[in-house]
Write a protein that holds these residues in place. Structure first.
Motif, PDB file in Angstrom:
ATOM      1  N   PHE A 103      14.356  -7.020   8.619  1.00  0.00           N
ATOM      2  CA  PHE A 103      14.265  -5.663   8.085  1.00  0.00           C
ATOM      3  C   PHE A 103      13.732  -5.611   6.646  1.00  0.00           C
ATOM      4  O   PHE A 103      14.131  -6.412   5.802  1.00  0.00           O
ATOM      5  N   TYR A 104      12.835  -4.658   6.404  1.00  0.00           N
ATOM      6  CA  TYR A 104      12.288  -4.432   5.065  1.00  0.00           C
ATOM      7  C   TYR A 104      12.268  -2.920   4.809  1.00  0.00           C
ATOM      8  O   TYR A 104      11.922  -2.143   5.714  1.00  0.00           O
ATOM      9  N   ALA A 105      12.628  -2.527   3.604  1.00  0.00           N
ATOM     10  CA  ALA A 105      12.666  -1.102   3.264  1.00  0.00           C
ATOM     11  C   ALA A 105      11.649  -0.781   2.180  1.00  0.00           C
ATOM     12  O   ALA A 105      11.347  -1.600   1.307  1.00  0.00           O
ATOM     13  N   ALA A 106      11.137   0.451   2.254  1.00  0.00           N
ATOM     14  CA  ALA A 106      10.296   1.002   1.191  1.00  0.00           C
ATOM     15  C   ALA A 106      10.901   2.348   0.809  1.00  0.00           C
ATOM     16  O   ALA A 106      11.266   3.126   1.693  1.00  0.00           O
ATOM     17  N   THR A 107      11.066   2.588  -0.478  1.00  0.00           N
ATOM     18  CA  THR A 107      11.589   3.883  -0.924  1.00  0.00           C
ATOM     19  C   THR A 107      10.643   4.486  -1.951  1.00  0.00           C
ATOM     20  O   THR A 107      10.056   3.771  -2.762  1.00  0.00           O
ATOM     21  N   GLU A 108      10.525   5.810  -1.906  1.00  0.00           N
ATOM     22  CA  GLU A 108       9.620   6.504  -2.826  1.00  0.00           C
ATOM     23  C   GLU A 108      10.058   6.312  -4.282  1.00  0.00           C
ATOM     24  O   GLU A 108       9.223   6.222  -5.181  1.00  0.00           O
ATOM     25  N   ASP A 109      11.388   6.263  -4.490  1.00  0.00           N
ATOM     26  CA  ASP A 109      11.888   6.144  -5.866  1.00  0.00           C
ATOM     27  C   ASP A 109      12.183   4.701  -6.284  1.00  0.00           C
ATOM     28  O   ASP A 109      12.610   4.436  -7.404  1.00  0.00           O
ATOM     29  N   GLY A 110      11.952   3.758  -5.381  1.00  0.00           N
ATOM     30  CA  GLY A 110      12.163   2.345  -5.710  1.00  0.00           C
ATOM     31  C   GLY A 110      13.615   1.921  -5.790  1.00  0.00           C
ATOM     32  O   GLY A 110      13.933   0.827  -6.255  1.00  0.00           O
ATOM     33  N   SER A 111      14.534   2.785  -5.297  1.00  0.00           N
ATOM     34  CA  SER A 111      15.966   2.466  -5.385  1.00  0.00           C
ATOM     35  C   SER A 111      16.366   1.294  -4.490  1.00  0.00           C
ATOM     36  O   SER A 111      17.305   0.567  -4.781  1.00  0.00           O
ATOM     37  N   THR A 112      15.651   1.111  -3.371  1.00  0.00           N
ATOM     38  CA  THR A 112      15.908  -0.022  -2.473  1.00  0.00           C
ATOM     39  C   THR A 112      14.579  -0.568  -1.972  1.00  0.00           C
ATOM     40  O   THR A 112      13.657   0.191  -1.698  1.00  0.00           O
ATOM     41  N   GLY A 113      14.497  -1.890  -1.865  1.00  0.00           N
ATOM     42  CA  GLY A 113      13.287  -2.508  -1.328  1.00  0.00           C
ATOM     43  C   GLY A 113      12.082  -2.309  -2.225  1.00  0.00           C
ATOM     44  O   GLY A 113      12.187  -2.268  -3.451  1.00  0.00           O
ATOM     45  N   VAL A 114      10.927  -2.144  -1.601  1.00  0.00           N
ATOM     46  CA  VAL A 114       9.679  -1.982  -2.333  1.00  0.00           C
ATOM     47  C   VAL A 114       9.490  -0.517  -2.720  1.00  0.00           C
ATOM     48  O   VAL A 114       9.724   0.379  -1.915  1.00  0.00           O
ATOM     49  N   LYS A 115       9.075  -0.271  -3.949  1.00  0.00           N
ATOM     50  CA  LYS A 115       8.786   1.104  -4.364  1.00  0.00           C
ATOM     51  C   LYS A 115       7.422   1.491  -3.802  1.00  0.00           C
ATOM     52  O   LYS A 115       6.419   0.816  -4.037  1.00  0.00           O
ATOM     53  N   GLY A 116       7.394   2.608  -3.048  1.00  0.00           N
ATOM     54  CA  GLY A 116       6.135   3.059  -2.466  1.00  0.00           C
ATOM     55  C   GLY A 116       6.260   3.333  -0.983  1.00  0.00           C
ATOM     56  O   GLY A 116       7.294   3.769  -0.496  1.00  0.00           O
ATOM     57  N   THR A 117       5.177   3.046  -0.263  1.00  0.00           N
ATOM     58  CA  THR A 117       5.097   3.372   1.165  1.00  0.00           C
ATOM     59  C   THR A 117       5.400   2.160   2.042  1.00  0.00           C
ATOM     60  O   THR A 117       5.529   1.036   1.545  1.00  0.00           O
ATOM     61  N   VAL A 118       5.439   2.402   3.333  1.00  0.00           N
ATOM     62  CA  VAL A 118       5.655   1.294   4.270  1.00  0.00           C
ATOM     63  C   VAL A 118       4.501   0.289   4.173  1.00  0.00           C
ATOM     64  O   VAL A 118       4.709  -0.921   4.313  1.00  0.00           O
ATOM     65  N   MET A 119       3.288   0.788   3.910  1.00  0.00           N
ATOM     66  CA  MET A 119       2.145  -0.124   3.771  1.00  0.00           C
ATOM     67  C   MET A 119       2.323  -1.020   2.546  1.00  0.00           C
ATOM     68  O   MET A 119       1.958  -2.202   2.577  1.00  0.00           O
ATOM     69  N   ASP A 120       2.894  -0.470   1.475  1.00  0.00           N
ATOM     70  CA  ASP A 120       3.175  -1.286   0.282  1.00  0.00           C
ATOM     71  C   ASP A 120       4.170  -2.392   0.619  1.00  0.00           C
ATOM     72  O   ASP A 120       4.031  -3.532   0.164  1.00  0.00           O
ATOM     73  N   ALA A 121       5.175  -2.054   1.437  1.00  0.00           N
ATOM     74  CA  ALA A 121       6.195  -3.041   1.826  1.00  0.00           C
ATOM     75  C   ALA A 121       5.599  -4.135   2.716  1.00  0.00           C
ATOM     76  O   ALA A 121       5.944  -5.314   2.581  1.00  0.00           O
ATOM     77  N   ILE A 122       4.690  -3.744   3.612  1.00  0.00           N
ATOM     78  CA  ILE A 122       4.047  -4.718   4.502  1.00  0.00           C
ATOM     79  C   ILE A 122       3.231  -5.716   3.682  1.00  0.00           C
ATOM     80  O   ILE A 122       3.305  -6.926   3.888  1.00  0.00           O
ATOM     81  N   LYS A 123       2.474  -5.183   2.718  1.00  0.00           N
ATOM     82  CA  LYS A 123       1.630  -6.055   1.881  1.00  0.00           C
ATOM     83  C   LYS A 123       2.462  -6.912   0.935  1.00  0.00           C
ATOM     84  O   LYS A 123       2.196  -8.104   0.761  1.00  0.00           O
ATOM     85  N   ALA A 124       3.504  -6.310   0.335  1.00  0.00           N
ATOM     86  CA  ALA A 124       4.346  -7.040  -0.621  1.00  0.00           C
ATOM     87  C   ALA A 124       5.077  -8.200   0.048  1.00  0.00           C
ATOM     88  O   ALA A 124       5.289  -9.254  -0.566  1.00  0.00           O
ATOM     89  N   ASN A 125       5.463  -8.014   1.311  1.00  0.00           N
ATOM     90  CA  ASN A 125       6.196  -9.060   2.028  1.00  0.00           C
ATOM     91  C   ASN A 125       5.299  -9.937   2.902  1.00  0.00           C
ATOM     92  O   ASN A 125       5.798 -10.780   3.648  1.00  0.00           O
ATOM     93  N   LYS A 126       3.968  -9.683   2.789  1.00  0.00           N
ATOM     94  CA  LYS A 126       2.978 -10.478   3.527  1.00  0.00           C
ATOM     95  C   LYS A 126       3.315 -10.577   5.028  1.00  0.00           C
ATOM     96  O   LYS A 126       3.271 -11.657   5.639  1.00  0.00           O
ATOM     97  N   ILE A 127       3.664  -9.429   5.590  1.00  0.00           N
ATOM     98  CA  ILE A 127       4.028  -9.391   7.014  1.00  0.00           C
ATOM     99  C   ILE A 127       2.762  -9.409   7.877  1.00  0.00           C
ATOM    100  O   ILE A 127       1.836  -8.642   7.650  1.00  0.00           O
ATOM    101  N   GLN A 128       2.753 -10.289   8.854  1.00  0.00           N
ATOM    102  CA  GLN A 128       1.630 -10.372   9.784  1.00  0.00           C
ATOM    103  C   GLN A 128       2.154 -10.253  11.207  1.00  0.00           C
ATOM    104  O   GLN A 128       3.188 -10.826  11.537  1.00  0.00           O
ATOM    105  N   ALA A 129       1.445  -9.487  12.012  1.00  0.00           N
ATOM    106  CA  ALA A 129       1.897  -9.265  13.380  1.00  0.00           C
ATOM    107  C   ALA A 129       0.717  -9.136  14.326  1.00  0.00           C
ATOM    108  O   ALA A 129      -0.427  -8.969  13.907  1.00  0.00           O
ATOM    109  N   ASP A 130       1.022  -9.221  15.642  1.00  0.00           N
ATOM    110  CA  ASP A 130      -0.006  -9.105  16.677  1.00  0.00           C
ATOM    111  C   ASP A 130      -0.064  -7.697  17.260  1.00  0.00           C
ATOM    112  O   ASP A 130      -1.060  -7.308  17.859  1.00  0.00           O
ATOM    113  N   ILE A 131       1.036  -6.966  17.110  1.00  0.00           N
ATOM    114  CA  ILE A 131       1.110  -5.616  17.673  1.00  0.00           C
ATOM    115  C   ILE A 131       2.007  -4.747  16.797  1.00  0.00           C
ATOM    116  O   ILE A 131       2.981  -5.240  16.219  1.00  0.00           O
TER     117      ILE A 131
END
Length: 258
Positions: free
Chosen positions: A156-184
């Motif tokens: 599990f990874y979280a993105a919050t607009e205010d940066g209170s938990t996880g990555v500050k920003g959008t879900v795309m920011d969280a995907i890039k910040a955590n270098k998540i790679q997937a097939d689907i």
């Protein structure tokens, strides 16, 4: 046809799990055939509100014939629902829509993305999906909800607009910040989020299935209030449209225009 699947359901429990976010368990026969990604149409008991409200299915208990619905209070209808308590009867129609094509994740690395009130459908999907690996990214304004359920069924990874938990920003920011790679990818959320996922999936050449949030009226494809533009023409009407409640709400990301 709609009358066959409309029934009286009983509320088992209800609680507020975050600011204006409510979790309601209902006893309903719809649970017997429900699939992740489908939704139900819930009718108000106040007779002045004729149209049902579409609410996505969060969790399914087939044996107990129970569904968990998690929704945000956004208007008079959902405000009425939030005042219901255990024992109250509600009219429900469902399950509706097509659900996520789960078989496509077999043996793959799957990325599940939920944004705002698009987070709830990811819970049952994460539970049932038989993927080699599951990553779940959820986007919130500030306060998290359903994160414990998601953590139990994937990385599990979280993105919050205010940066209170996880990555500050959008879900795309969280995907890039955590270098998540997937097939689907499986996703549900607001249109700007889905548009970003659509572009990302195309760039990365990843298969993506998106569940579109839309205001609906009838829920069964009769009124055409929830059409979306498609790349291909509909074989029945010969136009570039699909009904989100009937042909959707889940579409291949490359088949719809956002």
């Amino acid at each position: 046809m709609s009358e066959k699947i409309k029934e009286k359901a009983v509320i088992i429990s209800q609680e507020e799990i975050s600011l204006d976010i409510y979790s309601m368990w209902i006893q309903t026969n719809a649970a017997k055939t429900a699939k992740p990604g489908q939704f139900v149409a819930l009718y108000c008991n106040d007779g002045s509100r004729i149209l049902p409200r579409p609410i996505s299915i969060c969790e399914i208990d087939k044996e107990g014939k129970k569904l968990r619905l998690v929704y945000r209070v956004v208007g008079k209808g959902t405000e009425e629902f939030s005042k219901y308590h255990a024992g109250v009867e509600v009219t429900v129609m469902g399950p509706l829509g097509n659900g996520f094509p789960m078989e496509k994740a077999q043996g793959k690395k799957a990325l599940l993305i939920g944004g705002g009130i698009g987070v709830p459908p990811m819970v049952e999907l994460a539970k049932q999906l038989k993927a080699e690996q599951k990553y779940v990214v959820a986007g919130y304004r500030s306060l998290l909800f359903l994160d414990e359920e998601l953590k139990a069924n994937g990385n599990f990874y979280a993105a919050t607009e205010d940066g209170s938990t996880g990555v500050k920003g959008t879900v795309m920011d969280a995907i890039k910040a955590n270098k998540i790679q997937a097939d689907i990818i499986y996703a549900c959320g607001p249109t700007p989020m889905l548009r970003a996922i659509q572009e990302y999936a195309e760039e990365q050449e990843i298969e993506a299935w998106i569940s579109m949030e839309e205001k609906m009226a009838c829920g069964i494809g009769a009124c055409l209030a929830c059409v979306c533009k498609t790349k291909e023409k509909d074989e029945h009407t010969n136009v570039h449209n699909a009904r989100i409640c009937k042909e959707g709400p889940v579409f291949n990301a490359q088949e719809v225009e956002l």
